[in-house]
Design an enzyme around this catalytic site. Structure first.
Site, PDB file in Angstrom:
ATOM      1  N   GLN A   1     -47.428   8.303   0.720  1.00  0.00           N
ATOM      2  CA  GLN A   1     -48.415   8.867   1.024  1.00  0.00           C
ATOM      3  C   GLN A   1     -48.577   9.442   2.456  1.00  0.00           C
ATOM      4  O   GLN A   1     -49.506  10.189   2.888  1.00  0.00           O
ATOM      5  CB  GLN A   1     -49.560   7.527   0.947  1.00  0.00           C
TER       6      GLN A   1
ATOM      7  N   CYS B   1     -58.143   5.309  -3.353  1.00  0.00           N
ATOM      8  CA  CYS B   1     -56.847   5.333  -2.965  1.00  0.00           C
ATOM      9  C   CYS B   1     -57.167   6.434  -1.691  1.00  0.00           C
ATOM     10  O   CYS B   1     -57.722   7.373  -1.868  1.00  0.00           O
ATOM     11  CB  CYS B   1     -55.903   6.126  -3.959  1.00  0.00           C
ATOM     12  N   LEU B   2     -56.375   6.313  -0.822  1.00  0.00           N
ATOM     13  CA  LEU B   2     -56.432   7.056   0.308  1.00  0.00           C
ATOM     14  C   LEU B   2     -56.003   8.562   0.136  1.00  0.00           C
ATOM     15  O   LEU B   2     -56.529   9.486   0.719  1.00  0.00           O
ATOM     16  CB  LEU B   2     -55.754   6.664   1.558  1.00  0.00           C
TER      17      LEU B   2
ATOM     18  N   HIS C   1     -51.057  -1.664  -6.728  1.00  0.00           N
ATOM     19  CA  HIS C   1     -51.510  -0.274  -6.340  1.00  0.00           C
ATOM     20  C   HIS C   1     -50.752   0.470  -5.530  1.00  0.00           C
ATOM     21  O   HIS C   1     -50.080   1.386  -5.641  1.00  0.00           O
ATOM     22  CB  HIS C   1     -52.929  -0.243  -5.567  1.00  0.00           C
ATOM     23  N   GLU C   2     -50.018  -0.338  -4.104  1.00  0.00           N
ATOM     24  CA  GLU C   2     -48.962   0.343  -3.573  1.00  0.00           C
ATOM     25  C   GLU C   2     -47.723   0.290  -4.159  1.00  0.00           C
ATOM     26  O   GLU C   2     -46.848   1.406  -3.926  1.00  0.00           O
ATOM     27  CB  GLU C   2     -48.887  -0.496  -1.968  1.00  0.00           C
TER      28      GLU C   2
ATOM     29  N   GLY D   1     -54.026  -0.786   2.166  1.00  0.00           N
ATOM     30  CA  GLY D   1     -52.466  -0.771   1.885  1.00  0.00           C
ATOM     31  C   GLY D   1     -52.122   0.666   2.103  1.00  0.00           C
ATOM     32  O   GLY D   1     -53.097   1.449   2.138  1.00  0.00           O
TER      33      GLY D   1
ATOM     34  N   HIS E   1     -47.318   3.399  -6.138  1.00  0.00           N
ATOM     35  CA  HIS E   1     -46.985   4.664  -5.326  1.00  0.00           C
ATOM     36  C   HIS E   1     -45.496   5.058  -5.131  1.00  0.00           C
ATOM     37  O   HIS E   1     -44.994   5.858  -5.126  1.00  0.00           O
ATOM     38  CB  HIS E   1     -47.606   4.494  -3.779  1.00  0.00           C
TER      39      HIS E   1
END
Length: 192
Positions: free
Chosen positions: A50, A106-107, A148-149, A45, A152
């Site tokens: 991000q 997380c990226l 999660h996304e 995702g 963000h």
């Protein structure tokens, strides 16, 4: 085009993102670049903040997780076949079910993974890339990735769910990430 991923500490990761219209400049190009960036970074995702865009847009490919389950895990998420989908101007309508823990990463916060508890199901209203409105309920690992996304675009990070002691223990690692003292195999930008 692969976009740099914004690292922990960047203000954009703490902003509540703005809704967009179909006239948003180069939207399809941004979506294509987000898919490419996500796959190049081995993510499942990716949210627009991000990649330094404070807009309510994220992409999810939970099919990758479902299709790569080990043989003994195939019954872990019954009925969840995964999705590959774009979410625009998403709003959570409802959540239900027992909370369950899963080790999230997380990226934007590389090399840190921690257990986070989230509800089993999420009902979400969103528009697809053609600005067609949908309202669907997702469960299992797909719901997990969506939660999660979605966080963000609300200015939240998975580490916000950790207990204070755990956060203190991670402070050094988080500081290193925000200062760029970390090596990753994908493009990142660090706060100044």
């Amino acid at each position: 085009m692969i976009l740099p991923i914004v690292a922990y500490g960047a203000p954009v990761l703490r902003e509540v993102s703005q809704d967009i219209t179909p006239e948003y400049p180069d939207l399809q190009k941004l979506i294509d670049n987000m898919w490419e960036t996500m796959y190049a970074s081995n993510g499942v995702g990716l949210a627009a903040p991000q990649v330094n865009k404070p807009i309510r847009l994220f992409v999810v490919d939970s099919e990758q997780i479902i299709n790569n389950l080990e043989e003994d895990e195939t019954n872990a998420y019954p009925g969840d076949h995964g999705i590959k989908q774009v979410f625009i101007n998403a709003k959570i309508v409802d959540t239900e079910g027992d909370e369950w823990a899963y080790q999230e990463g997380c990226l934007s916060i590389p090399k840190i993974r921690e257990d986070v508890s989230r509800p089993e199901k999420v009902k979400i209203r969103y528009m697809d890339e053609n600005f067609k409105q949908h309202e669907r309920t997702f469960h299992g690992i797909t719901a997990r990735v969506i939660f999660h996304e979605y966080d963000h675009i609300e200015g939240k990070l998975f580490i916000d769910y950790l207990k204070p002691l755990k956060k203190r223990l991670l402070k050094g690692k988080l500081d290193d990430i925000s200062k760029g003292k970390i090596k990753v195999d994908y493009k990142m930008t660090f706060p100044r």
